[in-house]
Design a protein around this motif. Structure first.
Motif, PDB file in Angstrom:
ATOM      1  N   ARG A   1       8.417   0.309  -6.582  1.00  0.00           N
ATOM      2  CA  ARG A   1       7.614  -0.528  -5.689  1.00  0.00           C
ATOM      3  C   ARG A   1       7.662  -1.954  -6.234  1.00  0.00           C
ATOM      4  O   ARG A   1       7.492  -2.167  -7.435  1.00  0.00           O
ATOM      5  CB  ARG A   1       6.162  -0.060  -5.633  1.00  0.00           C
TER       6      ARG A   1
ATOM      7  N   LYS B   1       0.839  -1.201   0.000  1.00  0.00           N
ATOM      8  CA  LYS B   1       0.000   0.000   0.000  1.00  0.00           C
ATOM      9  C   LYS B   1       0.871   1.248   0.000  1.00  0.00           C
ATOM     10  O   LYS B   1       2.014   1.227   0.469  1.00  0.00           O
ATOM     11  CB  LYS B   1      -0.907   0.012   1.240  1.00  0.00           C
ATOM     12  N   THR B   2       0.319   2.333  -0.515  1.00  0.00           N
ATOM     13  CA  THR B   2       1.015   3.610  -0.504  1.00  0.00           C
ATOM     14  C   THR B   2       1.347   3.983   0.934  1.00  0.00           C
ATOM     15  O   THR B   2       0.513   3.853   1.825  1.00  0.00           O
ATOM     16  CB  THR B   2       0.129   4.701  -1.134  1.00  0.00           C
ATOM     17  N   GLY B   3       2.576   4.412   1.151  1.00  0.00           N
ATOM     18  CA  GLY B   3       3.003   4.815   2.486  1.00  0.00           C
ATOM     19  C   GLY B   3       3.647   3.693   3.285  1.00  0.00           C
ATOM     20  O   GLY B   3       4.254   3.949   4.319  1.00  0.00           O
TER      21      GLY B   3
ATOM     22  N   ASP C   1       8.885  -0.121   1.534  1.00  0.00           N
ATOM     23  CA  ASP C   1       9.117  -1.192   0.568  1.00  0.00           C
ATOM     24  C   ASP C   1      10.621  -1.364   0.378  1.00  0.00           C
ATOM     25  O   ASP C   1      11.209  -0.834  -0.569  1.00  0.00           O
ATOM     26  CB  ASP C   1       8.427  -0.860  -0.759  1.00  0.00           C
TER      27      ASP C   1
ATOM     28  N   GLU D   1      10.521   6.514  -7.637  1.00  0.00           N
ATOM     29  CA  GLU D   1      10.180   5.502  -6.635  1.00  0.00           C
ATOM     30  C   GLU D   1       9.948   4.153  -7.320  1.00  0.00           C
ATOM     31  O   GLU D   1       9.343   4.081  -8.388  1.00  0.00           O
ATOM     32  CB  GLU D   1       8.914   5.905  -5.879  1.00  0.00           C
TER      33      GLU D   1
ATOM     34  N   GLU E   1      -0.849  -4.530   2.226  1.00  0.00           N
ATOM     35  CA  GLU E   1      -0.840  -4.736   0.789  1.00  0.00           C
ATOM     36  C   GLU E   1      -2.239  -4.536   0.198  1.00  0.00           C
ATOM     37  O   GLU E   1      -3.238  -4.814   0.850  1.00  0.00           O
ATOM     38  CB  GLU E   1      -0.375  -6.158   0.425  1.00  0.00           C
ATOM     39  N   SER E   2      -2.263  -4.079  -1.037  1.00  0.00           N
ATOM     40  CA  SER E   2      -3.512  -4.011  -1.786  1.00  0.00           C
ATOM     41  C   SER E   2      -3.404  -5.035  -2.913  1.00  0.00           C
ATOM     42  O   SER E   2      -2.310  -5.488  -3.246  1.00  0.00           O
ATOM     43  CB  SER E   2      -3.749  -2.613  -2.340  1.00  0.00           C
TER      44      SER E   2
END
Length: 79
Positions: free
Chosen positions: A37, A10-12, A15, A35, A72-73
């Motif tokens: 991910r 997830k954002t924020g 990682d 960035e 996590e999404s």
């Protein structure tokens, strides 16, 4: 029926794997890296023939096992 589950932090959420990949790419001379991910893709072959039911089943699998929904999404695609 093939189903693809993509799981990403997830954002924020920190990682470290994404950071390591970004640093390695810069070390190899690749410029302009923002960035990075890192996640995972899980491909499932389901016997279900109804796309809506296959997607619902894969979403339940992701919620219960494939993704840690706290950090996590996930996204499910039916092929």
């Amino acid at each position: 029926m093939k189903v693809k589950v993509t799981v990403m932090p997830k954002t924020g959420v920190l990682d470290p794997q994404g950071k390591a990949i970004g640093h390695a790419l810069e070390g190899l001379g690749f410029a302009g890296i923002g960035e990075v991910r890192a996640g995972k893709v899980i491909e499932l072959e389901l016997t279900e023939t109804d796309p809506a039911k296959a997607k619902a089943a894969a979403e339940e699998m992701a919620r219960r096992l494939l993704a840690n929904t706290v950090i996590e999404s996930f996204r499910v695609e039916v092929a």
